[in-house]
Design a protein around this motif. Structure first.
Motif, PDB file in Angstrom:
ATOM      1  N   UNK A   1      -8.413  -2.541  -5.407  1.00 57.71           N
ATOM      2  CA  UNK A   1      -9.011  -1.238  -5.117  1.00 57.71           C
ATOM      3  C   UNK A   1      -9.613  -1.196  -3.720  1.00 57.71           C
ATOM      4  N   UNK A   2      -9.936  -2.385  -3.156  1.00 61.20           N
ATOM      5  CA  UNK A   2     -10.500  -2.439  -1.806  1.00 61.20           C
ATOM      6  C   UNK A   2      -9.571  -3.155  -0.827  1.00 61.20           C
ATOM      7  N   UNK A   3      -8.322  -3.335  -1.217  1.00 63.23           N
ATOM      8  CA  UNK A   3      -7.364  -4.066  -0.384  1.00 63.23           C
ATOM      9  C   UNK A   3      -6.640  -3.112   0.566  1.00 63.23           C
ATOM     10  N   UNK A   4      -6.899  -3.231   1.852  1.00 64.36           N
ATOM     11  CA  UNK A   4      -6.254  -2.365   2.843  1.00 64.36           C
ATOM     12  C   UNK A   4      -4.737  -2.541   2.853  1.00 64.36           C
ATOM     13  N   UNK A   5      -4.202  -3.775   2.856  1.00 64.29           N
ATOM     14  CA  UNK A   5      -2.739  -3.922   2.827  1.00 64.29           C
ATOM     15  C   UNK A   5      -2.099  -3.288   1.595  1.00 64.29           C
ATOM     16  N   UNK A   6      -2.748  -3.451   0.439  1.00 65.64           N
ATOM     17  CA  UNK A   6      -2.187  -2.890  -0.799  1.00 65.64           C
ATOM     18  C   UNK A   6      -2.056  -1.380  -0.699  1.00 65.64           C
ATOM     19  N   UNK A   7      -3.058  -0.693  -0.210  1.00 68.56           N
ATOM     20  CA  UNK A   7      -3.003   0.770  -0.142  1.00 68.56           C
ATOM     21  C   UNK A   7      -2.043   1.254   0.941  1.00 68.56           C
ATOM     22  N   UNK A   8      -1.944   0.497   2.040  1.00 66.00           N
ATOM     23  CA  UNK A   8      -0.964   0.880   3.065  1.00 66.00           C
ATOM     24  C   UNK A   8       0.448   0.754   2.510  1.00 66.00           C
ATOM     25  N   UNK A   9       0.728  -0.370   1.844  1.00 70.04           N
ATOM     26  CA  UNK A   9       2.058  -0.590   1.273  1.00 70.04           C
ATOM     27  C   UNK A   9       2.352   0.446   0.198  1.00 70.04           C
ATOM     28  N   UNK A  10       1.367   0.793  -0.609  1.00 71.26           N
ATOM     29  CA  UNK A  10       1.576   1.781  -1.671  1.00 71.26           C
ATOM     30  C   UNK A  10       1.951   3.141  -1.089  1.00 71.26           C
ATOM     31  N   UNK A  11       1.245   3.563  -0.038  1.00 68.64           N
ATOM     32  CA  UNK A  11       1.580   4.823   0.614  1.00 68.64           C
ATOM     33  C   UNK A  11       2.958   4.792   1.233  1.00 68.64           C
ATOM     34  N   UNK A  12       3.299   3.671   1.836  1.00 65.51           N
ATOM     35  CA  UNK A  12       4.621   3.501   2.451  1.00 65.51           C
ATOM     36  C   UNK A  12       5.717   3.539   1.399  1.00 65.51           C
ATOM     37  N   UNK A  13       5.476   2.876   0.271  1.00 69.57           N
ATOM     38  CA  UNK A  13       6.458   2.872  -0.816  1.00 69.57           C
ATOM     39  C   UNK A  13       6.682   4.280  -1.348  1.00 69.57           C
ATOM     40  N   UNK A  14       5.619   5.032  -1.591  1.00 69.37           N
ATOM     41  CA  UNK A  14       5.754   6.403  -2.086  1.00 69.37           C
ATOM     42  C   UNK A  14       6.630   7.231  -1.149  1.00 69.37           C
ATOM     43  N   UNK A  15       6.334   7.152   0.140  1.00 67.87           N
ATOM     44  CA  UNK A  15       7.046   7.996   1.103  1.00 67.87           C
ATOM     45  C   UNK A  15       8.515   7.618   1.209  1.00 67.87           C
ATOM     46  N   UNK A  16       8.802   6.341   1.409  1.00 69.27           N
ATOM     47  CA  UNK A  16      10.189   5.950   1.647  1.00 69.27           C
ATOM     48  C   UNK A  16      11.028   5.968   0.378  1.00 69.27           C
ATOM     49  N   UNK A  17      10.415   5.717  -0.775  1.00 69.26           N
ATOM     50  CA  UNK A  17      11.159   5.858  -2.027  1.00 69.26           C
ATOM     51  C   UNK A  17      11.507   7.327  -2.260  1.00 69.26           C
ATOM     52  N   UNK A  18      10.518   8.192  -2.037  1.00 71.18           N
ATOM     53  CA  UNK A  18      10.773   9.625  -2.167  1.00 71.18           C
ATOM     54  C   UNK A  18      11.820  10.115  -1.188  1.00 71.18           C
TER      55      UNK A  18
END
Length: 221
Positions: A147-164
């Motif tokens: 919940x406080x991991x900067x890499x995790x949230x960056x990767x999650x946002x990137x995954x949402x965008x590029x998968x979409x």
């Protein structure tokens, strides 16, 4: 008002968060988000200007931008992987393959269209890169609250965008059947706006997490 849209507002707000949270960061990879997001905002505004006022296709601007998008995003993934003994050669191989595809598609289109195939391949690669990050995090014995991991949230946002993006590109013909809907916007346009919002919210939160981490650890500040 024509320059104010969901995309431009979300990009600009994310740029401001990056500027406030990352300008003192010692890690070059994180600090590079500031010029990258600034470039993103400028390219978006120029694209709107060219389309609406010059009345010519703006694909050349986005062909130029995709080079920076690929190199920067690939480099940041490499930065995240470095802690897990990821070798530089894989980054160089991927960037070289991208360059070959990019040049080949430009020549095939006689510089007269957007490099859509290259962009689709890039999206798939970034989806796989995001999933690989999750895989190595699952195997990592070092505990980190996500919940406080900067890499995790960056990767999650990137995954949402590029998968979409990948799904939209694969079903572009189907979506074209419903091109004009309410408010004269296409389904594809609305989907990409939603993907932009999700990605930039996740990225902004990642920058805030990075800022909090930097404040709690002097070595990062």
């Amino acid at each position: 008002m024509i320059f104010i849209s969901v995309s431009t507002v979300s990009e600009f707000l994310c740029f401001l968060v990056a500027l406030l949270c990352l300008y003192k960061d010692k890690a070059v990879a994180w600090k590079l988000f500031i010029p990258f997001l600034l470039l993103t905002c400028v390219v978006e505004l120029i694209g709107i200007y060219v389309r609406e006022f010059v009345h010519i296709p703006n694909y050349a601007i986005y062909n130029f931008y995709i080079l920076f998008e690929c190199v920067f995003t690939s480099y940041f993934f490499f930065y995240l992987y470095k802690a897990y003994q990821y070798k530089l050669k894989w980054l160089l191989i991927w960037v070289t393959l991208f360059a070959v595809m990019y040049i080949a598609e430009l020549l095939y289109n006689n510089f007269g269209n957007f490099v859509s195939i290259t962009a689709s391949v890039m999206s798939v690669v970034f989806v796989l890169a995001s999933l690989y990050f999750y895989y190595i995090k699952l195997k990592d014995e070092h505990f980190e609250p996500l919940v406080f991991s900067a890499p995790f949230w960056w990767v999650s946002g990137t995954l949402f965008f590029y998968f979409g993006s990948t799904v939209c590109n694969n079903f572009s013909k189907y979506l074209a059947m419903y091109e004009i809907i309410a408010y004269k916007y296409s389904v594809r346009y609305l989907i990409f706006n939603l993907l932009n919002i999700i990605m930039y919210i996740f990225w902004s939160y990642a920058f805030i997490c990075r800022y909090r981490q930097r404040k709690s650890s002097p070595l990062l500040g």
